[in-house]
Design an enzyme around this catalytic site. Sequence first.
Site, PDB file in Angstrom:
ATOM      1  N   LYS A   1       0.834  -1.210   0.000  1.00 17.84           N
ATOM      2  CA  LYS A   1       0.000   0.000   0.000  1.00 17.84           C
ATOM      3  C   LYS A   1       0.867   1.259   0.000  1.00 17.84           C
ATOM      4  O   LYS A   1       0.561   2.241  -0.683  1.00 17.84           O
ATOM      5  CB  LYS A   1      -0.933   0.006   1.212  1.00 17.84           C
ATOM      6  CG  LYS A   1      -1.763   1.290   1.362  1.00 17.84           C
ATOM      7  CD  LYS A   1      -2.648   1.569   0.145  1.00 17.84           C
ATOM      8  CE  LYS A   1      -3.287   2.964   0.214  1.00 17.84           C
ATOM      9  NZ  LYS A   1      -4.292   3.114   1.257  1.00 17.84           N
TER      10      LYS A   1
ATOM     11  N   LYS B   1       0.084  11.799   5.775  1.00 11.46           N
ATOM     12  CA  LYS B   1       0.366  10.745   6.755  1.00 11.46           C
ATOM     13  C   LYS B   1       0.935   9.515   6.087  1.00 11.46           C
ATOM     14  O   LYS B   1       1.921   8.919   6.551  1.00 11.46           O
ATOM     15  CB  LYS B   1      -0.918  10.407   7.525  1.00 11.46           C
ATOM     16  CG  LYS B   1      -0.781   9.302   8.555  1.00 11.46           C
ATOM     17  CD  LYS B   1      -1.157   7.912   8.027  1.00 11.46           C
ATOM     18  CE  LYS B   1      -2.625   7.786   7.714  1.00 11.46           C
ATOM     19  NZ  LYS B   1      -2.982   6.377   7.348  1.00 11.46           N
TER      20      LYS B   1
END
Length: 295
Positions: free
Chosen positions: A172, A240
Site C-alpha cells: 500500500k 500521513k
Amino acid sequence: MTERIGFIGLGIMGRPMARNLMKAGFTLTVWNRSQPGIDELVKEGAAEGSGPADVARRSDVVISIVGDSPDVEEVALGPGGIIEGAHRGLVHLDMTTMSPAVTRRIAERLGEAGVEMLDAPVSGGQQGATDGTLSIMVGGREETLERCRPVLEAMGRKLVYCGPSGAGQTVKLCNQIAVALTNLGMCEALVFAARSGIDPRVMIEAVSAGAGTSWQMENLAPRIVERDFRPGFKVAHQGKDLRLALEAAEKVSSPLPGTGLVQQMFAALETDGLGEEGTQALVKALERLADLEVQ
C-alpha cells in the site's frame, strides 16, 4: 452468510464499505468513536456494539479502518480493545493504512491471544469504497485470507495476496508513493500549461489520449480546472501515508527523493489549513510558487 462481521471505523471510507457488506448479506455489528456514524448504519440494519471488545465478542471477523498506527493499536490492544473480546476463531482484518512494523507487532500480540490478523489496506478512495471496486492488498497467513475472501470481495474488485504480516501495508505504501508522484506530475503539467497560455482543458484532453495519461490526469485534473477541491482522499491522509513510507524506507535504506519532496508539499498545505481538502489541492502549492491559478 455464516460469518458475523464487526466493523470499527465509520468514516469517509468505512461507511460505504460497511454498507456493501450488508448488501452482500453479512450481519454487522458496528462501532465508531463518534455517534453519528453508528446511528447512520444502525438505521440501515446494523447492530451497535458498545466498543471494540464488545464488537469482537459478537463477531467472527472484525474489520477496522481508522486513522493511523496509534489508532489501530488502541482499537486492537488498548483498554476495551479487540484483544479483550478475543475468542477461538476470531480474525482481525485491519484495512487502515499504517506502519508495516506496527502491523507486525500488533499481529504478534493478537496471535498470543489466539486471534489471527490480516493487514488489508485499500486503494480506490471514497468512490471505490462506494462502488465496491477497491483494490485490496493483503498481508498475513494465506489460509486466513482464503477464509476471509468472501468478506473482502464484498468490498473490493481486486484482491492481491502480498505475503506475510506487514506485506499488505508495504505494498500500500508503494501505491501511495506512485499516486503522490503522479499527482505532482499532473499538477506541474497543469501549471506549465496555464503559464504558457494553453487552455488546461485542451492539455488534459490531449495528454489523456497518450502515454502521459493517468487516473489523476483523467479524474483530478478536470476538478482542479473547475476549482473543485472536495475530498475523495484528503491532503492530511496523503501526508500521513507519505510519512509512513519515508519511515519504512529509512528502515530498509531505500532512497525516496521524490517522495520526500511531495511529502513536504503536502505538509505545507496542512500548515496552510488545507488538510481537509482533496489531494488535488497539491496544485495550490505549485500555484503559490508560480503566482497563478489554474482555471
